[in-house]
Design a protein around this motif. Structure first.
Motif, mmCIF file in Angstrom:
data_model
loop_
_atom_site.group_PDB
_atom_site.id
_atom_site.type_symbol
_atom_site.label_atom_id
_atom_site.label_comp_id
_atom_site.label_asym_id
_atom_site.label_seq_id
_atom_site.Cartn_x
_atom_site.Cartn_y
_atom_site.Cartn_z
ATOM 1 N N UNK A 166 0.813 -1.217 0.000
ATOM 2 C CA UNK A 166 0.000 0.000 0.000
ATOM 3 C C UNK A 166 0.848 1.269 0.000
ATOM 4 N N UNK A 167 2.121 1.159 0.388
ATOM 5 C CA UNK A 167 2.988 2.341 0.406
ATOM 6 C C UNK A 167 3.658 2.591 -0.942
ATOM 7 N N UNK A 168 3.533 1.641 -1.894
ATOM 8 C CA UNK A 168 4.186 1.766 -3.187
ATOM 9 C C UNK A 168 3.383 2.648 -4.136
ATOM 10 N N UNK A 169 4.075 3.203 -5.118
ATOM 11 C CA UNK A 169 3.443 3.976 -6.181
ATOM 12 C C UNK A 169 3.440 3.129 -7.447
ATOM 13 N N UNK A 170 2.261 3.005 -8.088
ATOM 14 C CA UNK A 170 2.134 2.120 -9.240
ATOM 15 C C UNK A 170 2.138 2.856 -10.564
ATOM 16 N N UNK A 171 2.265 4.174 -10.531
ATOM 17 C CA UNK A 171 2.377 4.977 -11.751
ATOM 18 C C UNK A 171 1.243 4.638 -12.728
ATOM 19 N N UNK A 172 1.586 4.477 -14.008
ATOM 20 C CA UNK A 172 0.538 4.216 -15.002
ATOM 21 C C UNK A 172 0.335 2.723 -15.245
ATOM 22 N N UNK A 173 1.191 1.908 -14.670
ATOM 23 C CA UNK A 173 1.112 0.467 -14.905
ATOM 24 C C UNK A 173 0.199 -0.181 -13.873
ATOM 25 N N UNK A 189 4.569 -4.381 -10.447
ATOM 26 C CA UNK A 189 3.959 -3.293 -11.206
ATOM 27 C C UNK A 189 4.434 -1.930 -10.729
ATOM 28 N N UNK A 190 5.018 -1.879 -9.554
ATOM 29 C CA UNK A 190 5.427 -0.603 -8.982
ATOM 30 C C UNK A 190 6.629 -0.025 -9.727
ATOM 31 N N UNK A 191 6.662 1.307 -9.802
ATOM 32 C CA UNK A 191 7.818 1.967 -10.407
ATOM 33 C C UNK A 191 8.817 2.391 -9.333
ATOM 34 N N UNK A 192 8.574 1.972 -8.091
ATOM 35 C CA UNK A 192 9.466 2.293 -6.989
ATOM 36 C C UNK A 192 10.349 1.111 -6.616
ATOM 37 N N UNK A 193 11.047 1.249 -5.515
ATOM 38 C CA UNK A 193 11.949 0.204 -5.028
ATOM 39 C C UNK A 193 11.149 -0.850 -4.277
ATOM 40 N N UNK A 194 11.233 -2.104 -4.719
ATOM 41 C CA UNK A 194 10.467 -3.184 -4.079
ATOM 42 C C UNK A 194 11.402 -4.162 -3.372
ATOM 43 N N UNK A 195 12.597 -3.714 -3.028
ATOM 44 C CA UNK A 195 13.558 -4.594 -2.352
ATOM 45 C C UNK A 195 12.999 -5.125 -1.043
#
Length: 312
Positions: A166-173, A189-195
């Motif tokens: 829920x803290x991630x940003x999914x942008x347009x994807x 699908x997130x455009x952020x860091x998912x490490x």
């Protein structure tokens, strides 16, 4: 239906593609999926009904079987109805909240199922290694306590998964190339860091499932040692038969789960539709086979079920 036709500009809506690459065959694939799902529901509800009606079966071993049946019903129902809606009606959309809720129930109940398999191994260990103390050690109340403990562990361990997403940003994807909201499929699908998501997902898989497998193997190590010490051939065969059903269920469950989890993270060379089909079979085949295995391998349950059905 091509993936690019499923995109949505609504950031609060995810799109479940279904079986990527086999969209044109969704209607045909839905036939075995629905048949396996219905068969699994009938089998598991039969287990619950027979144990509920037959007081002689309301004992620890069969209470564990009922818990396993409930987890099978919940896991398959959390995935298959939405999958069939995609196949039949092209209802690919799912809200972010709905996606995270599905993920929580799916992974939480899977963790609960793993805990039940551990409790079953403990039940078999006491039955074979400490038969004279079985009635005092393994009681209905203790089985209920183990069930609640397994449920609490699953909730506490799985709850961070949707919270981290829920803290991630999914942008347009917002297109998920799957039939349900699997943790890593959504995270990718997130455009952020998912490490953090990757590390926590692996930790849950290997530490929770790994610990459960270690406990099960330890129990069966002790069981094997006790069985090998039995001199009577009849007693040896009886002791061995009491473990057969649980071993079959455990091996199938762990094989499907580990293969699905590992290939989703490391199996880049595997065709997407192969992975998705195998992942769905985990929620279709196991719920169908578990009641059959226990119905065939557990003589007392088999006899009661046949007697009750014939009497009706």
């Amino acid at each position: 239906m091509a993936v690019f036709n499923l995109t949505s500009s609504d950031p609060s809506l995810f799109i479940l593609v279904g079986i990527s690459g086999l969209e044109a065959s969704h209607m045909w694939i839905s036939i075995p999926f629905s048949m396996l799902y219905i068969t699994g529901l009938l089998g598991n509800f039969t287990v619950l009904f027979v144990v509920w009606k037959e007081e002689t079966l309301q004992r620890p071993m069969y209470l564990l079987l009922c818990m396993l049946a409930l987890t099978d019903i919940t896991t398959s129902t959390s995935v298959v109805p939405k999958t069939l809606c995609i196949f039949w009606f092209n209802l690919n959309g799912i809200t972010v909240g709905g996606c995270l809720t599905q993920m929580f129930f799916l992974h939480g109940v899977s963790g609960m199922q793993s805990a039940i398999l551990v409790a079953m191994a403990f039940d078999r260990y006491v039955a074979i290694c400490k038969p004279l103390r079985y009635a005092s050690i393994v009681t209905n109340a203790r089985i209920a306590q183990l069930g609640l403990l397994g449920l609490l562990r699953s909730v506490l361990v799985v709850l961070p998964l949707p919270l981290l997403l829920s803290r991630l940003t999914f942008c347009a994807n917002n297109v998920i190339p799957h039939t349900y909201c699997e943790h890593m499929a959504v995270a990718k699908m997130s455009c952020g860091d998912i490490t953090v998501n990757r590390m926590y997902g692996l930790m849950v898989t290997f530490f929770v499932l790994g610990l459960d497998l270690l406990l099960i193997f330890f129990s069966y190590g002790l069981i094997t040692r006790a069985i090998l010490r039995i001199s009577s051939k009849k007693a040896y065969k009886k002791a061995l038969n009491t473990c057969t059903a649980h071993i079959c269920v455990m091996l199938m469950s762990c094989t499907f789960f580990l293969f699905s989890t590992i290939t989703h993270r490391f199996g880049q060379g595997i065709a997407p539709h192969v992975h998705i089909i195998l992942a769905n079979l985990h929620f279709l085949v196991l719920p169908m086979l578990n009641p059959i295995i226990y119905g065939v391998k557990t003589k007392e349950f088999h006899d009661k079920m046949v007697k009750y059905i014939c009497r009706r």
